[in-house]
Design a protein around this motif. Sequence first.
Motif, PDB file in Angstrom:
ATOM      1  N   PHE A 216      59.514  30.573  33.961  1.00 16.49           N
ATOM      2  CA  PHE A 216      59.840  30.753  35.381  1.00 16.49           C
ATOM      3  C   PHE A 216      58.796  30.069  36.251  1.00 16.49           C
ATOM      4  O   PHE A 216      59.135  29.396  37.231  1.00 16.49           O
ATOM      5  N   GLN A 217      57.517  30.222  35.900  1.00 20.99           N
ATOM      6  CA  GLN A 217      56.445  29.619  36.699  1.00 20.99           C
ATOM      7  C   GLN A 217      56.535  28.101  36.684  1.00 20.99           C
ATOM      8  O   GLN A 217      56.268  27.437  37.692  1.00 20.99           O
ATOM      9  N   GLN A 218      56.924  27.531  35.559  1.00 23.30           N
ATOM     10  CA  GLN A 218      57.054  26.077  35.480  1.00 23.30           C
ATOM     11  C   GLN A 218      58.176  25.568  36.380  1.00 23.30           C
ATOM     12  O   GLN A 218      58.080  24.472  36.942  1.00 23.30           O
ATOM     13  N   ARG A 219      59.223  26.366  36.530  1.00 27.08           N
ATOM     14  CA  ARG A 219      60.360  25.964  37.361  1.00 27.08           C
ATOM     15  C   ARG A 219      60.084  26.227  38.841  1.00 27.08           C
ATOM     16  O   ARG A 219      60.442  25.422  39.701  1.00 27.08           O
TER      17      ARG A 219
ATOM     18  N   GLN B  31      61.384  48.611  45.600  1.00 22.66           N
ATOM     19  CA  GLN B  31      60.946  47.275  45.981  1.00 22.66           C
ATOM     20  C   GLN B  31      61.399  46.204  44.999  1.00 22.66           C
ATOM     21  O   GLN B  31      61.407  45.014  45.331  1.00 22.66           O
ATOM     22  N   ALA B  32      61.776  46.605  43.790  1.00 21.77           N
ATOM     23  CA  ALA B  32      62.045  45.635  42.732  1.00 21.77           C
ATOM     24  C   ALA B  32      63.309  44.828  42.990  1.00 21.77           C
ATOM     25  O   ALA B  32      64.314  45.345  43.480  1.00 21.77           O
ATOM     26  N   ASP B  33      63.236  43.552  42.643  1.00 23.83           N
ATOM     27  CA  ASP B  33      64.419  42.681  42.684  1.00 23.83           C
ATOM     28  C   ASP B  33      65.151  42.727  41.343  1.00 23.83           C
ATOM     29  O   ASP B  33      66.374  42.740  41.293  1.00 23.83           O
ATOM     30  N   VAL B  34      64.377  42.743  40.258  1.00 20.90           N
ATOM     31  CA  VAL B  34      64.938  42.779  38.905  1.00 20.90           C
ATOM     32  C   VAL B  34      64.164  43.822  38.105  1.00 20.90           C
ATOM     33  O   VAL B  34      62.943  43.931  38.227  1.00 20.90           O
TER      34      VAL B  34
ATOM     35  N   VAL C  48      69.745  44.611  38.479  1.00 17.96           N
ATOM     36  CA  VAL C  48      69.514  43.785  39.661  1.00 17.96           C
ATOM     37  C   VAL C  48      69.649  44.650  40.909  1.00 17.96           C
ATOM     38  O   VAL C  48      70.548  45.492  40.999  1.00 17.96           O
ATOM     39  N   LYS C  49      68.760  44.455  41.847  1.00 18.88           N
ATOM     40  CA  LYS C  49      68.809  45.190  43.107  1.00 18.88           C
ATOM     41  C   LYS C  49      70.186  45.024  43.747  1.00 18.88           C
ATOM     42  O   LYS C  49      70.701  43.920  43.868  1.00 18.88           O
TER      43      LYS C  49
ATOM     44  N   VAL D 100      66.238  34.424  41.246  1.00 25.29           N
ATOM     45  CA  VAL D 100      66.710  35.608  40.522  1.00 25.29           C
ATOM     46  C   VAL D 100      67.691  35.202  39.435  1.00 25.29           C
ATOM     47  O   VAL D 100      67.646  35.720  38.311  1.00 25.29           O
ATOM     48  N   GLU D 101      68.565  34.273  39.748  1.00 26.78           N
ATOM     49  CA  GLU D 101      69.531  33.784  38.757  1.00 26.78           C
ATOM     50  C   GLU D 101      68.813  33.231  37.527  1.00 26.78           C
ATOM     51  O   GLU D 101      69.184  33.529  36.389  1.00 26.78           O
TER      52      GLU D 101
END
Length: 285
Positions: A116-119, A143-146, A265-266, A276-277
């Motif tokens: 994820f960090q690389q993208r 607060q969480a998104d995922v 997922v929130k 998120v996707e």
Amino acid sequence: MHKTTLEQWTLLQKVVELGSFAKAADETHRSQSSVSYNLALLQERLGVALLVQEGRRAVLTPAGELLLNQVKPLLKAFDWVETRAATLRNGMRTRLDLVVDNIFPRARLFAILRQFQQRYPQTQVRLTEVLENAANDLPVYAQADVMVLTRRQDTTGRGEWLMNIDFVAVAHRDHPLGAAQQVSEEMLAEWPLIRIAESDARQNQSAQESWTFSTIDAAIEAVQYQVGYGWLPEERIQTLLTNGVLKVLPLSHGIRRATPLHLIVKKDLVPLDEQVELLLQLFKA
């Protein structure tokens, strides 16, 4: 007012990396005279020689190497600020909140975060690890998104089955249970069951027979030090099993228990943004 500029230090770094004023000029889309003038001005204002010519290559003086190494973190930070601004301008999120149950395999988790960090290098991930039956009203859930949790869903989102985590009953190889050919319920009752802290009130009835620890790592160490036996995540203790430090107990009613994890997922993230996707795809891969 500063005597030098980030632009001048950037040009110095380019000249050193590429070895010549001409190549630095091409790289930065400037004239060679502009590069030379800026670096001459930089050295004049500092009162220190930064570059020396060795054959056809421009190299740093000892003073130039010292000063440029001190400036490099500033140049990198400035690049980060500009990239972050571009992220904001394009309407992309700059932070993603992720809550993961502590039993999720660590190697897999960090492999996902690395991809994820690389993208999306400018999107910060705030990771919170929770225990299996943590209270439903923890602020991190809101607060969480995922989320990756044992429960299928809660008040903040919607979820789907992701994977099962295998727990195995183990004891230290030198523990009396570890030496037994067959372990019965009566034998287990003689020793403390090492539990990972749970808020489930149904577990209170067995509190006298159990020793409770607040983290998985502490529970693993308790079993290693022969405090008792425990049901532990197989992936987390695989090295100890391979090395023979811990032994799987030969129980008549089975040596494994599967605990499901769900990807949640929130609920107000509709439609899902691309960060998120991607994170969901990485977890499902």
